[in-house]
Design a protein around this motif. Sequence first.
Motif, PDB file in Angstrom:
ATOM      1  N   LEU A  73     -13.891 -26.282   0.063  1.00 32.10           N
ATOM      2  CA  LEU A  73     -13.651 -27.565   0.713  1.00 32.10           C
ATOM      3  C   LEU A  73     -12.636 -28.400  -0.060  1.00 32.10           C
ATOM      4  CD1 LEU A  73     -17.349 -28.475   1.577  1.00 32.10           C
ATOM      5  CD2 LEU A  73     -15.649 -27.386   3.058  1.00 32.10           C
ATOM      6  N   LYS A  74     -12.765 -28.414  -1.368  1.00 31.00           N
ATOM      7  CA  LYS A  74     -11.896 -29.235  -2.222  1.00 31.00           C
ATOM      8  C   LYS A  74     -11.985 -28.706  -3.640  1.00 31.00           C
ATOM      9  CE  LYS A  74      -9.174 -32.852  -2.620  1.00 31.00           C
ATOM     10  NZ  LYS A  74      -7.841 -32.848  -2.009  1.00 31.00           N
ATOM     11  N   ALA A  75     -10.979 -28.979  -4.438  1.00 30.75           N
ATOM     12  CA  ALA A  75     -10.981 -28.544  -5.836  1.00 30.75           C
ATOM     13  C   ALA A  75     -10.319 -29.603  -6.705  1.00 30.75           C
ATOM     14  CB  ALA A  75     -10.252 -27.219  -5.983  1.00 30.75           C
ATOM     15  N   ARG A  76     -10.698 -29.599  -7.976  1.00 32.56           N
ATOM     16  CA  ARG A  76     -10.051 -30.474  -8.961  1.00 32.56           C
ATOM     17  C   ARG A  76      -9.838 -29.663 -10.224  1.00 32.56           C
ATOM     18  NH1 ARG A  76      -8.584 -35.175 -11.077  1.00 32.56           N
ATOM     19  NH2 ARG A  76      -9.367 -35.861 -13.098  1.00 32.56           N
ATOM     20  N   ILE A  77      -8.621 -29.665 -10.729  1.00 28.62           N
ATOM     21  CA  ILE A  77      -8.263 -28.897 -11.919  1.00 28.62           C
ATOM     22  C   ILE A  77      -8.110 -29.854 -13.093  1.00 28.62           C
ATOM     23  CG2 ILE A  77      -6.551 -27.359 -12.948  1.00 28.62           C
ATOM     24  CD1 ILE A  77      -5.797 -26.554 -10.039  1.00 28.62           C
ATOM     25  N   VAL A  78      -8.903 -29.632 -14.137  1.00 29.14           N
ATOM     26  CA  VAL A  78      -8.806 -30.440 -15.363  1.00 29.14           C
ATOM     27  C   VAL A  78      -8.271 -29.519 -16.456  1.00 29.14           C
ATOM     28  CG1 VAL A  78     -10.051 -31.825 -17.049  1.00 29.14           C
ATOM     29  CG2 VAL A  78     -10.753 -31.872 -14.647  1.00 29.14           C
ATOM     30  N   GLU A  79      -7.020 -29.727 -16.841  1.00 33.67           N
ATOM     31  CA  GLU A  79      -6.368 -28.848 -17.806  1.00 33.67           C
ATOM     32  C   GLU A  79      -6.909 -29.092 -19.219  1.00 33.67           C
ATOM     33  OE1 GLU A  79      -2.161 -29.147 -17.464  1.00 33.67           O
ATOM     34  OE2 GLU A  79      -2.132 -28.363 -15.404  1.00 33.67           O
ATOM     35  N   PRO A  80      -6.795 -28.069 -20.080  1.00 36.67           N
ATOM     36  CA  PRO A  80      -7.278 -28.222 -21.466  1.00 36.67           C
ATOM     37  C   PRO A  80      -6.585 -29.358 -22.196  1.00 36.67           C
ATOM     38  CG  PRO A  80      -6.799 -25.929 -20.960  1.00 36.67           C
ATOM     39  CD  PRO A  80      -6.266 -26.727 -19.811  1.00 36.67           C
ATOM     40  N   HIS A  81      -7.317 -29.996 -23.087  1.00 38.09           N
ATOM     41  CA  HIS A  81      -6.774 -31.087 -23.901  1.00 38.09           C
ATOM     42  C   HIS A  81      -7.244 -30.857 -25.325  1.00 38.09           C
ATOM     43  CE1 HIS A  81      -5.608 -34.962 -25.362  1.00 38.09           C
ATOM     44  NE2 HIS A  81      -5.234 -35.404 -24.165  1.00 38.09           N
ATOM     45  N   SER A  82      -6.382 -30.237 -26.137  1.00 39.29           N
ATOM     46  CA  SER A  82      -6.790 -29.832 -27.482  1.00 39.29           C
ATOM     47  C   SER A  82      -7.115 -31.010 -28.375  1.00 39.29           C
ATOM     48  CB  SER A  82      -5.703 -28.966 -28.130  1.00 39.29           C
ATOM     49  OG  SER A  82      -4.486 -29.695 -28.209  1.00 39.29           O
ATOM     50  N   LEU A  83      -6.433 -32.142 -28.197  1.00 39.14           N
ATOM     51  CA  LEU A  83      -6.692 -33.292 -29.055  1.00 39.14           C
ATOM     52  C   LEU A  83      -8.093 -33.846 -28.832  1.00 39.14           C
ATOM     53  CD1 LEU A  83      -3.279 -35.196 -28.891  1.00 39.14           C
ATOM     54  CD2 LEU A  83      -4.138 -33.697 -30.691  1.00 39.14           C
ATOM     55  N   GLU A  84      -8.583 -33.768 -27.608  1.00 37.86           N
ATOM     56  CA  GLU A  84      -9.920 -34.271 -27.307  1.00 37.86           C
ATOM     57  C   GLU A  84     -10.964 -33.160 -27.382  1.00 37.86           C
ATOM     58  OE1 GLU A  84      -9.847 -36.223 -23.559  1.00 37.86           O
ATOM     59  OE2 GLU A  84      -8.422 -37.769 -24.191  1.00 37.86           O
ATOM     60  N   GLY A  85     -10.523 -31.930 -27.680  1.00 36.86           N
ATOM     61  CA  GLY A  85     -11.463 -30.821 -27.770  1.00 36.86           C
ATOM     62  C   GLY A  85     -12.003 -30.380 -26.427  1.00 36.86           C
ATOM     63  N   ASP A  86     -11.271 -30.655 -25.349  1.00 35.67           N
ATOM     64  CA  ASP A  86     -11.725 -30.278 -24.011  1.00 35.67           C
ATOM     65  C   ASP A  86     -11.036 -28.984 -23.601  1.00 35.67           C
ATOM     66  OD1 ASP A  86     -12.538 -30.063 -21.431  1.00 35.67           O
ATOM     67  OD2 ASP A  86     -11.574 -31.906 -20.711  1.00 35.67           O
ATOM     68  N   PRO A  87     -11.779 -27.875 -23.416  1.00 31.02           N
ATOM     69  CA  PRO A  87     -11.163 -26.593 -23.046  1.00 31.02           C
ATOM     70  C   PRO A  87     -10.734 -26.531 -21.591  1.00 31.02           C
ATOM     71  CG  PRO A  87     -13.527 -26.335 -23.176  1.00 31.02           C
ATOM     72  CD  PRO A  87     -13.237 -27.745 -23.629  1.00 31.02           C
ATOM     73  N   GLY A  88     -11.032 -27.552 -20.811  1.00 37.11           N
ATOM     74  CA  GLY A  88     -10.613 -27.569 -19.424  1.00 37.11           C
ATOM     75  C   GLY A  88     -11.654 -26.988 -18.486  1.00 37.11           C
ATOM     76  N   SER A  89     -11.592 -27.402 -17.242  1.00 30.52           N
ATOM     77  CA  SER A  89     -12.530 -26.922 -16.222  1.00 30.52           C
ATOM     78  C   SER A  89     -11.839 -26.924 -14.874  1.00 30.52           C
ATOM     79  CB  SER A  89     -13.767 -27.819 -16.144  1.00 30.52           C
ATOM     80  OG  SER A  89     -14.441 -27.908 -17.377  1.00 30.52           O
ATOM     81  N   ILE A  90     -12.384 -26.141 -13.959  1.00 31.02           N
ATOM     82  CA  ILE A  90     -11.958 -26.171 -12.570  1.00 31.02           C
ATOM     83  C   ILE A  90     -13.195 -26.469 -11.744  1.00 31.02           C
ATOM     84  CG2 ILE A  90     -10.984 -24.863 -10.644  1.00 31.02           C
ATOM     85  CD1 ILE A  90      -9.331 -23.313 -12.670  1.00 31.02           C
ATOM     86  N   TYR A  91     -13.150 -27.570 -11.019  1.00 28.55           N
ATOM     87  CA  TYR A  91     -14.285 -27.990 -10.204  1.00 28.55           C
ATOM     88  C   TYR A  91     -14.029 -27.591  -8.756  1.00 28.55           C
ATOM     89  CZ  TYR A  91     -15.534 -30.755 -14.279  1.00 28.55           C
ATOM     90  OH  TYR A  91     -15.873 -31.153 -15.558  1.00 28.55           O
ATOM     91  N   LEU A  92     -14.993 -26.913  -8.180  1.00 31.45           N
ATOM     92  CA  LEU A  92     -14.871 -26.429  -6.807  1.00 31.45           C
ATOM     93  C   LEU A  92     -15.987 -27.020  -5.959  1.00 31.45           C
ATOM     94  CD1 LEU A  92     -14.303 -22.643  -7.620  1.00 31.45           C
ATOM     95  CD2 LEU A  92     -12.551 -24.375  -7.219  1.00 31.45           C
ATOM     96  N   TRP A  93     -15.608 -27.619  -4.848  1.00 31.10           N
ATOM     97  CA  TRP A  93     -16.583 -28.121  -3.887  1.00 31.10           C
ATOM     98  C   TRP A  93     -16.617 -27.109  -2.754  1.00 31.10           C
ATOM     99  CZ3 TRP A  93     -16.274 -32.533   0.129  1.00 31.10           C
ATOM    100  CH2 TRP A  93     -17.564 -32.979   0.440  1.00 31.10           C
ATOM    101  N   VAL A  94     -17.730 -26.395  -2.631  1.00 30.53           N
ATOM    102  CA  VAL A  94     -17.785 -25.262  -1.712  1.00 30.53           C
ATOM    103  C   VAL A  94     -18.984 -25.364  -0.784  1.00 30.53           C
ATOM    104  CG1 VAL A  94     -16.724 -23.820  -3.500  1.00 30.53           C
ATOM    105  CG2 VAL A  94     -19.197 -23.738  -3.167  1.00 30.53           C
ATOM    106  N   GLU A  95     -18.928 -24.559   0.261  1.00 34.66           N
ATOM    107  CA  GLU A  95     -20.008 -24.487   1.239  1.00 34.66           C
ATOM    108  C   GLU A  95     -20.348 -23.015   1.440  1.00 34.66           C
ATOM    109  OE1 GLU A  95     -20.956 -26.355   5.682  1.00 34.66           O
ATOM    110  OE2 GLU A  95     -19.001 -26.617   4.733  1.00 34.66           O
ATOM    111  N   GLN A  96     -21.593 -22.656   1.228  1.00 32.69           N
ATOM    112  CA  GLN A  96     -22.011 -21.260   1.328  1.00 32.69           C
ATOM    113  C   GLN A  96     -21.852 -20.748   2.755  1.00 32.69           C
ATOM    114  OE1 GLN A  96     -25.954 -20.555  -0.080  1.00 32.69           O
ATOM    115  NE2 GLN A  96     -25.882 -18.361   0.247  1.00 32.69           N
ATOM    116  N   LEU A  97     -21.429 -19.471   2.857  1.00 27.32           N
ATOM    117  CA  LEU A  97     -21.281 -18.820   4.156  1.00 27.32           C
ATOM    118  C   LEU A  97     -22.309 -17.708   4.293  1.00 27.32           C
ATOM    119  CD1 LEU A  97     -17.387 -18.407   4.211  1.00 27.32           C
ATOM    120  CD2 LEU A  97     -18.721 -20.184   5.355  1.00 27.32           C
ATOM    121  N   ASP A  98     -22.792 -17.495   5.516  1.00 23.95           N
ATOM    122  CA  ASP A  98     -23.702 -16.378   5.735  1.00 23.95           C
ATOM    123  C   ASP A  98     -22.893 -15.125   6.052  1.00 23.95           C
ATOM    124  OD1 ASP A  98     -22.876 -16.583   8.373  1.00 23.95           O
ATOM    125  OD2 ASP A  98     -24.750 -17.496   9.082  1.00 23.95           O
TER     126      ASP A  98
END
Length: 201
Positions: A73-98
């Motif tokens: 449905l939607k996604a948000r990409i958070v890139e790594p930030h070495s100064l803040e110690g954040d390795p980054g994440s990818i957030y996915l908003w999904v809907e299960q399918l049968d």
Amino acid sequence: MTSLPTVILTLSIAYAVIGALLLVVLVYARLHWSFKAVAVVVTSAFYVVSFTEMRGLLGWASADRLPASFKLLKARIVEPHSLEGDPGSIYLWVEQLDEDNRPSGIPRAFRVPYNDRLADKTHAAENEIALGHPQGGRAADFGGGDGSLIDMVREYVTPKTIMETSGGDSSTGEFLAPPAGAQGAVFTPLPPPRMPPKDEQ
């Protein structure tokens, strides 16, 4: 995938068991009345605090395994930030399918570890969705997804210097290579739902 009503029922039963155990202790234990009063107050306060705090967790992205088949449905990409110690994440908003590609109608947010290739594919999928081309995916393309609430807590306990790596796992904060499946993760055009066969006249 655990449903919200199941979680609520499980928590309700757990609270009832704790209350019953406390009642047994207060009735049969030979303790001073002041100690029993403190136990009742502390337990009651625990119920109130846990109820209010658990409601805040409902909006957090899950680190669990993605549904076997889903619509993006939607996604948000958070890139790594070495100064803040954040390795980054990818957030996915999904809907299960049968099995017939019908959506469940219950969207959920998931968090997967960042890697460049998956970020590129996710960005491309977002562009396709913006053009009116629904995109689908499979859990098999995203590795194990073995994160949990404990792993999310560990992220805040682990010193940030340990997490200063672009290859880290955002759900655990440990030095881990990206899941092998994530390197080949793909989003594909979502086929229309399969309709049940019409009754032959």
